[in-house]
Structures are given as C-alpha cells and as structure tokens.
Scaffold this active site. Structure first.
Site, PDB file in Angstrom:
ATOM      1  N   HIS A 193      -6.097 -37.259  19.747  1.00 49.96           N
ATOM      2  CA  HIS A 193      -5.733 -37.144  21.621  1.00 49.96           C
ATOM      3  C   HIS A 193      -6.221 -36.223  22.089  1.00 49.96           C
ATOM      4  CE1 HIS A 193      -1.563 -38.363  19.938  1.00 49.96           C
ATOM      5  NE2 HIS A 193      -1.507 -38.082  19.013  1.00 49.96           N
ATOM      6  N   HIS A 208       4.433 -41.015  22.716  1.00 46.87           N
ATOM      7  CA  HIS A 208       4.238 -41.882  22.476  1.00 46.87           C
ATOM      8  C   HIS A 208       5.405 -42.651  23.694  1.00 46.87           C
ATOM      9  CE1 HIS A 208       4.593 -41.318  18.291  1.00 46.87           C
ATOM     10  NE2 HIS A 208       3.127 -40.996  18.418  1.00 46.87           N
ATOM     11  N   HIS A 239      -0.317 -47.947  15.740  1.00 47.36           N
ATOM     12  CA  HIS A 239       0.078 -46.476  16.099  1.00 47.36           C
ATOM     13  C   HIS A 239      -1.046 -45.863  16.827  1.00 47.36           C
ATOM     14  CE1 HIS A 239       2.635 -43.282  16.862  1.00 47.36           C
ATOM     15  NE2 HIS A 239       1.538 -42.724  16.440  1.00 47.36           N
ATOM     16  N   ASP A 296      -0.827 -44.376  20.820  1.00 48.93           N
ATOM     17  CA  ASP A 296      -1.369 -42.851  21.260  1.00 48.93           C
ATOM     18  C   ASP A 296      -2.161 -43.242  22.223  1.00 48.93           C
ATOM     19  OD1 ASP A 296       0.253 -41.964  19.453  1.00 48.93           O
ATOM     20  OD2 ASP A 296      -1.379 -41.665  17.952  1.00 48.93           O
TER      21      ASP A 296
HETATM   22 ZN   LIG Z   1       1.548 -41.056  17.900  1.00 46.27          ZN
END
Ligand SMILES: [Zn+2]
Length: 300
Positions: free
Chosen positions: A260, A77, A233, A237
C-alpha cells in the site's frame, strides 16, 4: 461515450474492522456527478474525507485516509469494487474508523453495489490516459505505468516462504473480468506474522473467515479460491489504491513486490506529473476483432 455513474438507492451492510476488531455499519448512498467517492463518519457528526491520494494516511497494512480529525482505514477493497464497477460518485458512510473487512475480498462489495443498482448520470466520465511511462522504485519494490489503450495490470510477488515464493499475472480489466477473476481473491498473511500483529494491536478482527493464513506446511483455511489467489489479491489491492487518483486509468500498470505504501505514493506521483498523462472523456468503442472478421464463405 461513457457517462458517470452512481448507485440507484442507498444500501447498508455490517461487519468488523480487520485491525480494530470493532463492529461497523457501512452504507453506500447515491451522490451527484463530479462529487467523487467521499467517506463520511456518522459517529463524528458527518465529517467527510474524500477518496483522494492527497488524503492518504497510514499505509502499513491497509490504506487509510485522513483529513483533520477524520480517519477512515482499510478503504482499498471497497475502492477497487467501486472503480471497477464504474461507480464514480458515492457517499460511503461509516459509524467507525474502519471499512468492514467482510470476507477479506471485494466480492461482498460487488454484491452490495449490484444490489443497490447502478444509475447513469448525464455528465461524461473522464479517464486519466497515460501518455508517457512513469515509475517508482523503493529498494526491491517497483511500480510503473506505461501507455496502453486499455487498463491492464501486471503484478509479480516474491516471498521467501516454503508455501509462497513467486507468482505473476497480467490481466486486462473489464467490469466482468474484475468481478469474476479478481474481486473474490482474499487478503493473506503468514502465520508467524499473526502473533506479531496481534501484539502490535493490529489484526484484532482477523480470522480464517476474512484472511488466508499461510502456515509452514500449507494454508490454514479449507481451500483457495484460485491457485494464484495471492497475486490476484495484490492486483485487487493496487486497483483500489490507484483509484485514489480519482479517475479510472487507461494504461498498463506493472508492479513488483508492491504494497500500500508504494501504490499510494505512486498514485500521488502520477498526479504530480501532469505532463505524462491527459484527461479523456469516455473511451473509444473497442472493435471486437472476432466480430470484425467476415464470415467464411461457404464452399459448396
Ligand atoms: Zn488487500
């Protein structure tokens, strides 16, 4: 011509790590041109790890960086805020292994950077401009990037949950659009995941103050910040994870059901395919189409 930037003065904030639950102080400090974003652990005598794809460590629930004995978790973030506000060079000092989660979004980091102020350096900024499509598929997860004159992101998510199934959004990024449309979107989790995470010793700092929790009949928080806060969001990311390339990108990033692990593997893959991109200094001034339209002749 766009020049590199750092922050004008050092600034600090305090918070807790989402997964460790530990209290942590984060300081941003000005840094010279071409030094990039470097994470420094003051509790380890100032050892550093650069924000680079080659140093990606754990990627299960957040993106971590490791180099030798240095570990820094949950960088995504903050990285998204830095790259989106054009902060190319900065030292991020922490007294604990995890970047504070703040409210689960990038908005507090935006305020922090704006409060520190921006300093323009003399060296030109280099962008990674995509020349040929690249992609990475893992099962039902996919991420790709295509040539484009702008940095754009298309993200789609799909969950098998009564309160969250499909969301998709395409956004052409600029500093203002990131600040207004993406930075405030908070991280989210499903209620039935929370107990599992806690048993695994994770999300110990998690609460309704820093994550949206999705129950079977609705969210446990008071309200969403956007109807599609979840996919926003995910865009946040992926911007933060792709920032580990080390330069802002000019291209159209398209992701479906990523996380991720996929994002950071793709960042490394892009760097390993130099024939598919080039480095350009600055970006050509964008002609404002509306301004270019001649004023309508008045009829009298
Ligand atoms: Zn996040």
């Amino acid at each position: 011509m766009q020049h590199q930037r750092t922050i004008r003065r050092s600034i600090s904030c305090a918070g807790i790590g989402l997964h460790s639950g530990n209290k942590v102080t984060l300081s941003l400090k000005p840094a010279p041109a071409d030094s990039g974003v470097r994470f420094r652990r003051s509790d380890l005598g100032g050892l550093e790890v650069a924000a680079a794809a080659e140093h990606v460590g754990g990627v299960t629930l957040a993106t971590g960086l490791t180099r030798d004995a240095v570990r820094v978790d949950t960088v995504e973030h903050l990285m998204a805020a830095l790259v989106s506000l054009g902060i190319d060079n900065v030292v991020v000092e922490l007294n604990s292994p995890e970047v504070p989660i703040m409210d689960g979004s990038a908005a507090p980091f935006i305020y922090l950077i704006q409060e520190a102020g921006v300093k323009t350096l003399t060296q030109p900024r280099k962008y990674l401009k995509v020349l040929r499509p690249m992609s990475l598929t893992r099962g039902d997860k996919r991420i790709a990037v295509y040539p484009s004159d702008h940095f754009k992101v298309t993200y789609s998510i799909a969950y098998d949950h009564p309160m969250l199934r499909h969301q998709s959004r395409t956004i052409r990024l600029s500093e203002d659009i990131f600040v207004e449309e993406i930075a405030p979107a908070r991280t989210f989790t499903f209620l039935n995941e929370v107990e599992r995470l806690r048993q695994a010793g994770l999300a110990l700092g998690g609460s309704l103050e820093n994550a949206i929790v999705i129950g079977d009949t609705g969210i446990l928080n008071n309200a969403l910040r956007f109807d599609d806060e979840f996919v926003r969001h995910k865009i946040l990311d992926v911007i933060g994870d792709m920032a580990l390339i080390g330069r802002p990108m000019i291209g159209h990033l398209v992701a479906h059901r990523g996380g991720h692990a996929l994002h950071t593997a793709f960042a490394a893959q892009i760097l390993a395919q130099p024939e598919a991109w080039t480095l350009v200094e600055g970006v050509p001034e964008v002609v404002d189409v509306r301004a270019a339209v001649p004023a309508r002749a008045s009829v009298s």
